[in-house]
Design an enzyme around this catalytic site. Structure first.
Site, PDB file in Angstrom:
ATOM      1  N   GLU A 125      63.495   0.589  32.443  1.00  0.00           N
ATOM      2  CA  GLU A 125      62.456   1.405  31.789  1.00  0.00           C
ATOM      3  C   GLU A 125      61.922   0.619  30.590  1.00  0.00           C
ATOM      4  OE1 GLU A 125      63.860   5.286  30.735  1.00  0.00           O
ATOM      5  OE2 GLU A 125      64.448   5.757  32.809  1.00  0.00           O
ATOM      6  N   ALA A 128      64.795   0.713  28.315  1.00  0.00           N
ATOM      7  CA  ALA A 128      66.128   0.569  28.906  1.00  0.00           C
ATOM      8  C   ALA A 128      66.109  -0.622  29.854  1.00  0.00           C
ATOM      9  CB  ALA A 128      66.528   1.836  29.656  1.00  0.00           C
ATOM     10  N   PHE A 154      58.662  -2.823  35.695  1.00  0.00           N
ATOM     11  CA  PHE A 154      59.077  -4.056  36.381  1.00  0.00           C
ATOM     12  C   PHE A 154      59.790  -3.747  37.695  1.00  0.00           C
ATOM     13  CE2 PHE A 154      59.410  -5.544  31.796  1.00  0.00           C
ATOM     14  CZ  PHE A 154      58.222  -6.268  31.833  1.00  0.00           C
ATOM     15  N   ASP A 238      76.535  -5.537  41.191  1.00  0.00           N
ATOM     16  CA  ASP A 238      77.628  -6.455  41.564  1.00  0.00           C
ATOM     17  C   ASP A 238      77.347  -7.094  42.917  1.00  0.00           C
ATOM     18  OD1 ASP A 238      79.084  -5.922  39.302  1.00  0.00           O
ATOM     19  OD2 ASP A 238      80.474  -4.520  40.264  1.00  0.00           O
ATOM     20  N   ARG A 241      73.933  -9.531  42.522  1.00  0.00           N
ATOM     21  CA  ARG A 241      73.860 -10.752  41.689  1.00  0.00           C
ATOM     22  C   ARG A 241      74.162 -12.030  42.469  1.00  0.00           C
ATOM     23  NH1 ARG A 241      75.989  -7.296  36.474  1.00  0.00           N
ATOM     24  NH2 ARG A 241      73.874  -6.663  35.844  1.00  0.00           N
ATOM     25  N   ILE A 336      60.857 -36.032  37.414  1.00  0.00           N
ATOM     26  CA  ILE A 336      60.839 -37.184  38.330  1.00  0.00           C
ATOM     27  C   ILE A 336      59.421 -37.419  38.846  1.00  0.00           C
ATOM     28  CG2 ILE A 336      61.592 -37.923  40.656  1.00  0.00           C
ATOM     29  CD1 ILE A 336      64.380 -36.732  39.888  1.00  0.00           C
ATOM     30  N   GLU A 362      68.021  -8.769  37.198  1.00  0.00           N
ATOM     31  CA  GLU A 362      69.352  -8.271  37.582  1.00  0.00           C
ATOM     32  C   GLU A 362      70.389  -8.534  36.488  1.00  0.00           C
ATOM     33  OE1 GLU A 362      70.467  -7.943  41.403  1.00  0.00           O
ATOM     34  OE2 GLU A 362      68.397  -7.676  42.038  1.00  0.00           O
TER      35      GLU A 362
HETATM   36  N1  COS Z   1      81.575  -1.199  38.657  1.00  0.00           N
HETATM   37  C1  COS Z   1      82.021   0.050  38.495  1.00  0.00           C
HETATM   38  N2  COS Z   1      81.955   0.713  37.308  1.00  0.00           N
HETATM   39  C2  COS Z   1      81.408   0.054  36.263  1.00  0.00           C
HETATM   40  C3  COS Z   1      80.914  -1.244  36.356  1.00  0.00           C
HETATM   41  C4  COS Z   1      81.017  -1.888  37.625  1.00  0.00           C
HETATM   42  N3  COS Z   1      80.583  -3.129  37.816  1.00  0.00           N
HETATM   43  N4  COS Z   1      80.416  -1.635  35.173  1.00  0.00           N
HETATM   44  C5  COS Z   1      80.599  -0.602  34.334  1.00  0.00           C
HETATM   45  N5  COS Z   1      81.193   0.426  34.987  1.00  0.00           N
HETATM   46  C6  COS Z   1      81.594   1.717  34.436  1.00  0.00           C
HETATM   47  C7  COS Z   1      82.624   1.522  33.344  1.00  0.00           C
HETATM   48  O1  COS Z   1      83.940   1.469  33.880  1.00  0.00           O
HETATM   49  C8  COS Z   1      82.401   2.719  32.462  1.00  0.00           C
HETATM   50  O2  COS Z   1      83.070   3.859  32.981  1.00  0.00           O
HETATM   51  P1  COS Z   1      84.403   4.429  32.237  1.00  0.00           P
HETATM   52  O3  COS Z   1      83.955   4.797  30.855  1.00  0.00           O
HETATM   53  O4  COS Z   1      84.778   5.609  33.086  1.00  0.00           O
HETATM   54  O5  COS Z   1      85.407   3.329  32.258  1.00  0.00           O
HETATM   55  C9  COS Z   1      80.911   2.974  32.575  1.00  0.00           C
HETATM   56  O6  COS Z   1      80.474   2.330  33.779  1.00  0.00           O
HETATM   57  C10 COS Z   1      80.135   2.408  31.408  1.00  0.00           C
HETATM   58  O7  COS Z   1      80.450   1.044  31.300  1.00  0.00           O
HETATM   59  P2  COS Z   1      80.217   0.181  29.983  1.00  0.00           P
HETATM   60  O8  COS Z   1      80.765   0.950  28.809  1.00  0.00           O
HETATM   61  O9  COS Z   1      80.698  -1.196  30.220  1.00  0.00           O
HETATM   62  O10 COS Z   1      78.608   0.230  29.898  1.00  0.00           O
HETATM   63  P3  COS Z   1      77.611  -0.403  28.854  1.00  0.00           P
HETATM   64  O11 COS Z   1      76.604   0.620  28.528  1.00  0.00           O
HETATM   65  O12 COS Z   1      78.359  -1.069  27.743  1.00  0.00           O
HETATM   66  O13 COS Z   1      76.844  -1.494  29.756  1.00  0.00           O
HETATM   67  C11 COS Z   1      76.344  -3.619  30.705  1.00  0.00           C
HETATM   68  C12 COS Z   1      77.410  -2.583  30.314  1.00  0.00           C
HETATM   69  C13 COS Z   1      75.627  -4.221  29.505  1.00  0.00           C
HETATM   70  C14 COS Z   1      77.112  -4.696  31.443  1.00  0.00           C
HETATM   71  C15 COS Z   1      75.323  -2.945  31.655  1.00  0.00           C
HETATM   72  O14 COS Z   1      74.490  -2.059  30.952  1.00  0.00           O
HETATM   73  C16 COS Z   1      74.435  -3.923  32.394  1.00  0.00           C
HETATM   74  O15 COS Z   1      74.841  -4.515  33.401  1.00  0.00           O
HETATM   75  N6  COS Z   1      73.195  -4.089  31.911  1.00  0.00           N
HETATM   76  C17 COS Z   1      72.212  -4.912  32.574  1.00  0.00           C
HETATM   77  C18 COS Z   1      71.423  -4.073  33.495  1.00  0.00           C
HETATM   78  C19 COS Z   1      70.613  -4.893  34.419  1.00  0.00           C
HETATM   79  O16 COS Z   1      71.132  -5.729  35.136  1.00  0.00           O
HETATM   80  N7  COS Z   1      69.302  -4.638  34.402  1.00  0.00           N
HETATM   81  C20 COS Z   1      68.418  -5.263  35.290  1.00  0.00           C
HETATM   82  C21 COS Z   1      67.787  -4.193  36.077  1.00  0.00           C
HETATM   83  S1  COS Z   1      67.784  -4.428  37.758  1.00  0.00           S
HETATM   84  S2  COS Z   1      66.456  -5.821  38.067  1.00  0.00           S
END
Ligand code: COS
Length: 378
Positions: A125, A128, A154, A238, A241, A336, A362
């Site tokens: 967003e 976000a 996006f 996951d 990526r 090059i 991502e």
């Molecule tokens: N698989 C399963 N659960 C997951 C997880 C994963 N890979 N990653 C996080 N969670 C869960 C955590 O376990 C947590 O749950 P619990 O509190 O019950 O343990 C919950 O989700 C929140 O996790 P966390 O506190 O780590 O979240 P954050 O808000 O700190 O965010 C990041 C973590 C920064 C890693 C995440 O927001 C992220 O990946 N951001 C990038 C987003 C992105 O890729 N955007 C591009 C858009 S798509 S083109």
């Protein structure tokens, strides 16, 4: 572990041939016109490539991420925009594969696997991006439907998508545990496409804003339980990526192939520039980095396919290393070819522009480092 089976090698050769014959000749034009290559999408549909991440029971090719990565790598070697057709189809389909109930899977997966429906993924967003938990789009249950209001930015495939998996806040008091995921069809009332983004690279991959204005989504389109949307998004990323890592490997390999070809043709000081050790060492470094990134990418894909607990960590490592490799290798490939590398008549600048996005989407590479560090410190 890295020995590809004969079946996978035959699959790779099929995609390689298709890319060389049908996609490579179109790549420069797709970039120049910034046009979605609908003909290439049709070819992927006919070859059964749109359903690589879908289980066979729902009309797909079995859901092997190693196959998906190899297909994306091979196509990206010639045309990143075309490789996005496969990559985004998987990204927008995986939330349903991972968290859909049987009815949702039966309704959507066969159409997504055949390519009759084009998929997209609505997480980002205006406020976000890296902080995916800051979702402001809201979904309120009214009777038998959720009413969505807000916007997504996006969104890859947005202009052509039939379905978007949308992440929206259903309970703002619960923070990240108040986010839910919905399968939203573009024909649902209140779904509106906004501005199409003009981007530095991947110009044939259409990206736009999507607005939800009292958008009506049947309650049965909620994915998983209310409040599990963030976890669904993270689990999907996951799986996705390594696919971006594969795309980055393909871009880097394509740039190296072009640099080798160019260096053999280009005569300076009375001999091909490929005979100078300075350039040979550059190309050797490029090749070694690509090989390392490729192995890491396949390893991450295998961990996804085997549901290994380290999959999240390894996916982030692969995306980080492969995309940084793509940026370095494409920059060196352009160097090059020097002046010709900088010219739009050659593919080098396109590879370099396309490589840049792999460090960003991502999850930026800074976000990948957060995921890796969180995993190390857990
Ligand atoms: N698989 C399963 N659960 C997951 C997880 C994963 N890979 N990653 C996080 N969670 C869960 C955590 O376990 C947590 O749950 P619990 O509190 O019950 O343990 C919950 O989700 C929140 O996790 P966390 O506190 O780590 O979240 P954050 O808000 O700190 O965010 C990041 C973590 C920064 C890693 C995440 O927001 C992220 O990946 N951001 C990038 C987003 C992105 O890729 N955007 C591009 C858009 S798509 S083109």
């Amino acid at each position: 572990m890295f020995q590809l089976t004969e079946e996978v090698k035959a699959f790779r050769d099929m995609v390689r041939r298709m890319t060389r014959e049908k996609i490579a000749p179109r790549a420069a034009e797709i970039d120049r016109k910034g046009e979605y290559p609908a003909d290439i999408k049709e070819m992927f549909c006919k070859a059964g490539l749109m359903g690589l991440s879908v289980p066979e029971a729902y009309g797909g090719q079995g859901g092997s991420h190693i196959n998906l990565c190899i297909a994306v790598e091979e196509v990206a070697r010639a045309c990143t925009a075309s490789s996005l057709i496969l990559q985004v189809q998987s990204l927008g389909t995986m939330p349903i594969v991972l968290s859909g109930n049987d009815e949702q899977k039966r309704r959507y997966l066969p159409k997504l696997a055949s390519g009759e429906y084009i998929a997209s993924f609505g997480l980002t967003e205006p406020n976000a991006g890296s902080d995916a938990s800051a979702t402001q789009t809201k979904a309120v249950l009214r009777g038998d439907r959720y009413i969505l209001n807000g916007s997504k930015h996006f969104i890859s495939n947005g202009p052509v998508a039939d379905t978007t998996v949308v992440f929206a806040m259903t309970d703002p008091t619960q923070g990240v545990k108040g986010i839910s995921a919905f399968i939203v069809e573009s024909k649902f009332p209140g779904y509106r496409r906004g501005k199409i983004e003009k981007t530095m690279g991947i110009r044939g991959a259409p990206t736009c804003e999507i607005y939800f204005e009292d958008c009506e989504v049947p309650a049965e389109n909620l994915l998983g339980l209310a409040g599990t949307g963030f976890v669904i998004a993270m689990k999907t990323l996951d799986t996705s990526r390594p696919v971006i890592a594969a795309q980055a490997v393909g871009i880097a390999q394509g740039a190296l192939d072009s640099a080798i070809e160019y260096s053999k043709m280009r005569i300076q000081f009375g001999r091909p520039i490929s005979s100078f050790q300075g350039l040979q060492w550059m190309m050797a470094d490029m090749a070694a980095q690509i090989e390392a990134a490729r192995m890491l990418t396949y390893h991450a894909a295998i961990l996804i396919d085997t549901e290994d607990p380290k999959k999240s960590y390894m996916s982030a490592c692969a995306k980080l290393i492969a995309s940084d490799t793509a940026m370095r290798v494409t920059t060196d490939a352009l160097q090059i070819a020097a002046g010709y590398g900088y010219s739009v008549e050659y593919p080098f600048e396109r590879y370099m522009r396309d490589a840049k996005i792999t460090q960003i989407y991502e999850g930026t590479n800074q976000i990948q480092k957060i995921v890796i560090a969180n995993s190390l410190l857990k």
